[in-house]
Motif scaffolding. Structure first.
Motif, PDB file in Angstrom:
ATOM      1  N   VAL A  14      63.508  -2.528  15.342  1.00  0.00           N
ATOM      2  CA  VAL A  14      63.737  -1.973  16.661  1.00  0.00           C
ATOM      3  C   VAL A  14      63.835  -2.782  17.224  1.00  0.00           C
ATOM      4  O   VAL A  14      64.864  -1.181  17.838  1.00  0.00           O
ATOM      5  CB  VAL A  14      61.919  -1.538  16.580  1.00  0.00           C
ATOM      6  N   THR A  15      64.276  -3.591  17.792  1.00  0.00           N
ATOM      7  CA  THR A  15      65.109  -4.379  18.595  1.00  0.00           C
ATOM      8  C   THR A  15      66.389  -3.533  18.337  1.00  0.00           C
ATOM      9  O   THR A  15      67.673  -3.437  19.186  1.00  0.00           O
ATOM     10  CB  THR A  15      64.831  -5.374  18.950  1.00  0.00           C
ATOM     11  N   GLU A  16      67.295  -3.955  17.059  1.00  0.00           N
ATOM     12  CA  GLU A  16      68.357  -3.619  16.945  1.00  0.00           C
ATOM     13  C   GLU A  16      68.572  -2.139  16.846  1.00  0.00           C
ATOM     14  O   GLU A  16      69.750  -2.042  17.658  1.00  0.00           O
ATOM     15  CB  GLU A  16      68.142  -4.696  14.984  1.00  0.00           C
ATOM     16  N   ALA A  17      67.270  -1.436  16.530  1.00  0.00           N
ATOM     17  CA  ALA A  17      68.464  -0.276  16.315  1.00  0.00           C
ATOM     18  C   ALA A  17      68.069   0.336  18.581  1.00  0.00           C
ATOM     19  O   ALA A  17      68.971   1.112  17.888  1.00  0.00           O
ATOM     20  CB  ALA A  17      66.605   0.316  15.963  1.00  0.00           C
ATOM     21  N   MET A  18      67.241  -0.482  18.477  1.00  0.00           N
ATOM     22  CA  MET A  18      67.655   0.476  20.364  1.00  0.00           C
ATOM     23  C   MET A  18      68.635  -0.912  20.945  1.00  0.00           C
ATOM     24  O   MET A  18      68.391   0.175  22.475  1.00  0.00           O
ATOM     25  CB  MET A  18      66.266   0.022  20.717  1.00  0.00           C
ATOM     26  N   ALA A  19      69.651  -1.233  20.511  1.00  0.00           N
ATOM     27  CA  ALA A  19      70.415  -2.397  21.523  1.00  0.00           C
ATOM     28  C   ALA A  19      71.588  -1.260  21.347  1.00  0.00           C
ATOM     29  O   ALA A  19      71.780  -0.643  21.048  1.00  0.00           O
ATOM     30  CB  ALA A  19      71.200  -2.778  20.607  1.00  0.00           C
ATOM     31  N   GLY A  20      71.964  -1.622  22.965  1.00  0.00           N
ATOM     32  CA  GLY A  20      72.861  -0.533  23.193  1.00  0.00           C
ATOM     33  C   GLY A  20      72.431   0.642  23.874  1.00  0.00           C
ATOM     34  O   GLY A  20      72.949   2.293  24.560  1.00  0.00           O
ATOM     35  N   SER A  21      70.770   0.875  23.657  1.00  0.00           N
ATOM     36  CA  SER A  21      70.290   1.985  24.727  1.00  0.00           C
ATOM     37  C   SER A  21      69.558   1.097  25.659  1.00  0.00           C
ATOM     38  O   SER A  21      69.206   1.185  26.095  1.00  0.00           O
ATOM     39  CB  SER A  21      69.372   2.712  23.805  1.00  0.00           C
ATOM     40  N   ALA A  22      70.196   0.505  27.065  1.00  0.00           N
ATOM     41  CA  ALA A  22      69.642   0.206  27.696  1.00  0.00           C
ATOM     42  C   ALA A  22      68.575   1.488  28.918  1.00  0.00           C
ATOM     43  O   ALA A  22      68.022   0.656  29.350  1.00  0.00           O
ATOM     44  CB  ALA A  22      71.146  -0.256  28.709  1.00  0.00           C
ATOM     45  N   PRO A  23      68.666   2.170  28.940  1.00  0.00           N
ATOM     46  CA  PRO A  23      67.921   3.099  30.093  1.00  0.00           C
ATOM     47  C   PRO A  23      66.715   3.302  28.982  1.00  0.00           C
ATOM     48  O   PRO A  23      65.479   3.464  29.490  1.00  0.00           O
ATOM     49  CB  PRO A  23      68.910   4.026  30.107  1.00  0.00           C
ATOM     50  N   TYR A  24      66.531   3.056  27.998  1.00  0.00           N
ATOM     51  CA  TYR A  24      65.757   3.631  27.175  1.00  0.00           C
ATOM     52  C   TYR A  24      64.184   1.863  26.413  1.00  0.00           C
ATOM     53  O   TYR A  24      65.168   1.247  26.735  1.00  0.00           O
ATOM     54  CB  TYR A  24      65.838   4.485  26.012  1.00  0.00           C
ATOM     55  N   ARG A  25      63.624   2.638  26.630  1.00  0.00           N
ATOM     56  CA  ARG A  25      62.456   1.152  25.989  1.00  0.00           C
ATOM     57  C   ARG A  25      61.289   1.990  25.053  1.00  0.00           C
ATOM     58  O   ARG A  25      61.839   2.727  25.154  1.00  0.00           O
ATOM     59  CB  ARG A  25      61.885   0.280  26.994  1.00  0.00           C
ATOM     60  N   VAL A  26      60.615   0.906  24.794  1.00  0.00           N
ATOM     61  CA  VAL A  26      60.230   1.615  22.661  1.00  0.00           C
ATOM     62  C   VAL A  26      58.616   1.356  23.939  1.00  0.00           C
ATOM     63  O   VAL A  26      58.138   0.302  23.750  1.00  0.00           O
ATOM     64  CB  VAL A  26      60.393   0.693  21.571  1.00  0.00           C
ATOM     65  N   THR A  27      58.067   2.789  23.764  1.00  0.00           N
ATOM     66  CA  THR A  27      56.600   2.607  23.728  1.00  0.00           C
ATOM     67  C   THR A  27      55.759   2.524  22.955  1.00  0.00           C
ATOM     68  O   THR A  27      54.868   2.970  23.196  1.00  0.00           O
ATOM     69  CB  THR A  27      56.307   3.599  24.852  1.00  0.00           C
ATOM     70  N   ARG A  28      55.956   3.062  21.902  1.00  0.00           N
ATOM     71  CA  ARG A  28      55.041   3.684  20.690  1.00  0.00           C
ATOM     72  C   ARG A  28      56.341   3.668  19.544  1.00  0.00           C
ATOM     73  O   ARG A  28      57.499   4.259  19.475  1.00  0.00           O
ATOM     74  CB  ARG A  28      54.795   4.569  21.151  1.00  0.00           C
ATOM     75  N   VAL A  29      55.746   2.793  18.529  1.00  0.00           N
ATOM     76  CA  VAL A  29      56.297   2.985  17.088  1.00  0.00           C
ATOM     77  C   VAL A  29      55.299   3.109  16.335  1.00  0.00           C
ATOM     78  O   VAL A  29      54.595   2.966  16.084  1.00  0.00           O
ATOM     79  CB  VAL A  29      56.599   1.691  16.822  1.00  0.00           C
ATOM     80  N   ARG A  30      55.620   4.237  15.287  1.00  0.00           N
ATOM     81  CA  ARG A  30      54.581   4.739  14.057  1.00  0.00           C
ATOM     82  C   ARG A  30      54.759   3.779  12.959  1.00  0.00           C
ATOM     83  O   ARG A  30      55.781   4.407  12.700  1.00  0.00           O
ATOM     84  CB  ARG A  30      55.178   6.788  14.130  1.00  0.00           C
ATOM     85  N   LEU A  31      53.453   3.294  12.450  1.00  0.00           N
ATOM     86  CA  LEU A  31      54.129   3.716  10.980  1.00  0.00           C
ATOM     87  C   LEU A  31      53.048   3.914   9.867  1.00  0.00           C
ATOM     88  O   LEU A  31      52.019   3.926  10.210  1.00  0.00           O
ATOM     89  CB  LEU A  31      54.141   2.016  11.115  1.00  0.00           C
ATOM     90  N   ARG A  32      53.673   4.063   8.541  1.00  0.00           N
ATOM     91  CA  ARG A  32      52.804   4.499   7.968  1.00  0.00           C
ATOM     92  C   ARG A  32      52.566   3.405   6.752  1.00  0.00           C
ATOM     93  O   ARG A  32      53.875   3.310   6.340  1.00  0.00           O
ATOM     94  CB  ARG A  32      53.186   5.686   7.105  1.00  0.00           C
ATOM     95  N   ILE A  33      51.356   3.184   6.295  1.00  0.00           N
ATOM     96  CA  ILE A  33      51.005   1.388   5.713  1.00  0.00           C
ATOM     97  C   ILE A  33      50.308   2.135   4.069  1.00  0.00           C
ATOM     98  O   ILE A  33      49.225   3.190   4.275  1.00  0.00           O
ATOM     99  CB  ILE A  33      50.168   0.598   5.795  1.00  0.00           C
TER     100      ILE A  33
END
Length: 51
Positions: A14-33
């Protein structure tokens, strides 16, 4: 603890995917197990806050 390594990989991905998206932050991640994954959802939920 298998779930801890899964949690670490998830955070890194998620950190790598968001690189370059400076004004945004991750608040939720959905994961299917899946049933055959061998991961315990409660153990994974326990591991995530430690990262």
């Amino acid at each position: 603890m298998h779930e801890l390594s899964i949690a670490e990989a998830l955070v890194q991905h998620v950190t790598e995917a968001m690189a370059g998206s400076a004004p945004y932050r991750v608040t939720r991640v959905r994961l299917r197990i899946g049933l055959r994954s061998g991961a315990a959802a409660d153990a994974l939920a326990f591991a995530l806050p430690w990262l």
